[in-house]
Design a protein around this motif. Structure first.
Motif, short mmCIF file in Angstrom:
data_model
loop_
_atom_site.label_atom_id
_atom_site.label_comp_id
_atom_site.label_asym_id
_atom_site.label_seq_id
_atom_site.Cartn_x
_atom_site.Cartn_y
_atom_site.Cartn_z
N UNK A 76 2.06 -0.36 -3.24
CA UNK A 76 0.63 -0.53 -3.42
C UNK A 76 0.26 -2.00 -3.52
N UNK A 77 1.07 -2.75 -4.27
CA UNK A 77 0.79 -4.18 -4.41
C UNK A 77 0.84 -4.88 -3.05
N UNK A 78 1.79 -4.49 -2.22
CA UNK A 78 1.90 -5.09 -0.89
C UNK A 78 0.66 -4.82 -0.05
N UNK A 79 0.15 -3.59 -0.13
CA UNK A 79 -1.05 -3.25 0.64
C UNK A 79 -2.26 -4.00 0.11
N UNK A 80 -2.39 -4.05 -1.21
CA UNK A 80 -3.51 -4.77 -1.81
C UNK A 80 -3.48 -6.24 -1.41
N UNK A 81 -2.29 -6.85 -1.42
CA UNK A 81 -2.15 -8.25 -1.00
C UNK A 81 -2.53 -8.42 0.47
N UNK A 82 -2.13 -7.47 1.30
CA UNK A 82 -2.44 -7.57 2.73
C UNK A 82 -3.94 -7.45 2.99
N UNK A 83 -4.64 -6.80 2.07
CA UNK A 83 -6.09 -6.66 2.17
C UNK A 83 -6.83 -7.82 1.50
N UNK A 84 -6.09 -8.77 0.97
CA UNK A 84 -6.73 -9.94 0.38
C UNK A 84 -6.99 -9.86 -1.10
N UNK A 85 -6.54 -8.78 -1.74
CA UNK A 85 -6.68 -8.68 -3.20
C UNK A 85 -8.12 -8.76 -3.67
N UNK A 86 -8.37 -9.69 -4.55
CA UNK A 86 -9.69 -10.01 -5.14
C UNK A 86 -10.21 -8.94 -6.09
N UNK A 87 -10.61 -7.77 -5.58
CA UNK A 87 -11.23 -6.77 -6.45
C UNK A 87 -10.94 -5.37 -5.94
N UNK A 88 -10.69 -4.48 -6.91
CA UNK A 88 -10.36 -3.08 -6.59
C UNK A 88 -11.20 -2.17 -7.48
N UNK A 89 -11.77 -1.13 -6.89
CA UNK A 89 -12.45 -0.10 -7.66
C UNK A 89 -11.70 1.21 -7.45
N UNK A 90 -11.51 1.95 -8.54
CA UNK A 90 -10.78 3.21 -8.47
C UNK A 90 -11.54 4.30 -9.22
N UNK A 91 -11.07 5.51 -9.00
CA UNK A 91 -11.55 6.63 -9.80
C UNK A 91 -10.96 6.53 -11.21
N UNK A 92 -11.57 7.26 -12.14
CA UNK A 92 -10.95 7.48 -13.45
C UNK A 92 -10.11 8.75 -13.28
N UNK A 93 -8.84 8.57 -12.98
CA UNK A 93 -7.99 9.67 -12.54
C UNK A 93 -6.64 9.58 -13.23
N UNK A 94 -6.27 10.65 -13.94
CA UNK A 94 -5.00 10.66 -14.68
C UNK A 94 -3.80 10.56 -13.75
N UNK A 95 -3.98 10.86 -12.48
CA UNK A 95 -2.86 10.82 -11.56
C UNK A 95 -2.34 9.40 -11.34
N UNK A 96 -3.16 8.40 -11.54
CA UNK A 96 -2.67 7.03 -11.43
C UNK A 96 -1.59 6.77 -12.47
N UNK A 97 -1.80 7.27 -13.68
CA UNK A 97 -0.78 7.14 -14.72
C UNK A 97 0.44 7.98 -14.39
N UNK A 98 0.20 9.19 -13.87
CA UNK A 98 1.30 10.07 -13.49
C UNK A 98 2.23 9.41 -12.47
N UNK A 99 1.65 8.64 -11.57
CA UNK A 99 2.45 7.97 -10.53
C UNK A 99 2.97 6.61 -10.97
N UNK A 100 2.82 6.29 -12.24
CA UNK A 100 3.41 5.06 -12.78
C UNK A 100 2.69 3.79 -12.39
#
Length: 238
Positions: A76-100
């Motif tokens: 995920x970090x690699x993809x975010x870097x390839x997109x230029x980083x800066x800012x990310x918006x996400x859902x409030x989703x427990x699955x993000x924690x589940x996936x570490x």
């Protein structure tokens, strides 16, 4: 709670009368001799479905990254870097924690000067403002259609649809176990949820890569009404 249809018979009988027809009741669903919707990729394994998804994503200008839960944060970090980083918006989703992903999102991203905003149902106006200015929107697919390269997103109070529409780039996490052959399985799955009384999202979005339009002179334009770049991250979760 299921909706209730009132005065349906009265309404239909009136239409039949106006057409000079006798109202028909207890219509049995026909059994079709040919049902290709159930045969396309019927016996495909999950690995074969992933291969079909990858091939289709070449046609819809979408990059596919395949990883496992142990390496997901790095991928995920690699993809975010390839997109230029800066800012990310996400859902409030427990699955993000589940996936570490908690440490990456809550600790490493702020240190890397990547602004993270998590959808907040108590701040509807702020959600839209943050989605508009975010560089990347990150969501999770409920079900993914291999044949068309389509991610199925369920919206609710913690999962605003603007997250997949307004940012310039889109990252969709796709659990490998959710990949199915085509729309047939998705429609059947949603219908079964409704029939069993399970709560189903009032807004279901079928996202097929970045925004595409060829309405004017059949000339393909990307990013007219949504992200201009998209990456699917397939997670080996089986």
């Amino acid at each position: 709670m299921k909706g209730i249809i009132e005065n349906r018979d009265t309404f239909l009988n009136k239409i039949a009368h106006q057409l000079g027809r006798t109202p028909t009741k207890n219509i049995e669903q026909p059994i079709w001799q040919y049902q290709p919707q159930d045969h396309v990729l019927k016996d495909a394994t999950q690995d074969e479905l992933v291969a079909v998804l990858q091939e289709q994503c070449l046609n819809i200008n979408t990059n596919v990254v395949i990883t496992n839960t142990a390496n997901l944060a790095d991928a995920l970090q690699t993809v975010v870097d390839s997109f230029g980083g800066r800012s990310v918006i996400t859902w409030k989703d427990e699955r993000f924690q589940k996936y570490g992903l908690s440490q990456l999102m809550n600790e490493q991203w702020p240190q890397a000067n990547i602004d993270l905003y998590v959808w907040n149902s108590a701040q509807p106006e702020e959600n839209i403002i943050q989605a508009e200015k975010a560089n990347i929107g990150m969501t999770i697919s409920e079900m993914t259609l291999a044949e068309s390269g389509t991610a199925v997103l369920f919206s609710d109070k913690d999962k605003g649809r603007s997250v997949s529409f307004l940012p310039e780039k889109s990252i969709i996490l796709i659990p490998k176990s959710t990949i199915v052959p085509r729309m047939t399985q998705a429609a059947r799955w949603i219908r079964e949820k409704m029939h069993s009384g399970e709560k189903v999202a009032s807004c279901i979005n079928f996202i097929t890569g970045p925004s595409n339009s060829a309405d004017i002179e059949m000339i393909l334009v990307i990013g007219v009404h949504g992200p201009i770049k998209a990456t699917y991250i397939v997670i080996e979760d089986q």
